[in-house]
Design a protein around this motif. Structure first.
Motif: not given
Length: 176
Positions: A8-14, A95-103, A121-125, A135-138
């Protein structure tokens, strides 16, 4: 419960700290070593991305990956991917953002001259360190790929692997 809260935190932060009209450089480096009995394999992967941020939350660009797999008793295999991606990002805080990549794109492997396609389809923080450096985390995503080679059967893979992998990368936004 911890996995659910983390998801949930990662989705909120994508959301990445996208700046309209800037260039995004991003990349991951990965290493895996596995030993089962006397069999040992190692895998190294480098996957860069470059994109243009055309809106406050949208980036479009190209991505690639170079991977080598060494397995004891077998020849070295080299795998390549090249394609495009679209990223949606949203700020959670300064400080924090959430992202989702579709490749999606093309892939090939040196073993049996195999070729195919992939989609992910990969979400990340995204954690902003300083002036667009982050720094990116997924923790996985949804992936599909197929590959077909000479003298080998066609392979197809669909993976829903949230929580089964952990990736760390770095990115930098450059203003134009």
């Amino acid at each position: 419960m911890k996995e659910l809260l983390l998801t949930v935190a990662l989705f909120v932060a994508t959301i990445t700290n996208a700046q309209k009209g800037s260039i995004l450089l991003s990349g991951n480096i990965g290493f895996t070593s596995e030993k089962i009995g006397d069999d040992k394999s190692t895998n190294f992967e480098f996957s860069p991305k470059i994109g243009y941020q055309f809106g406050d939350n949208w980036t479009v660009g190209v991505e690639g990956a170079i991977a080598t797999l060494n397995t004891k008793g077998s020849e070295k295999t080299e795998n390549y991917k090249t394609g495009g991606f679209v990223r949606y990002s949203a700020d959670i805080s300064d400080l924090f953002s959430f992202y989702t990549d579709l490749g999606a794109g093309y892939q090939n492997s040196s073993s049996n001259n195999a070729k195919g396609v992939y989609a992910s389809l990969e979400p990340g923080l995204y954690i902003n360190i300083k002036r667009g450096l982050a720094l990116n985390f997924s923790i996985g995503g949804i992936n599909y790929d197929n590959i077909d080679g000479t003298n080998s059967p066609r392979k197809e893979r669909f993976a829903f692997d949230f929580g089964k992998s952990f990736n760390i990368g770095i990115s930098k936004n450059f203003g134009l």
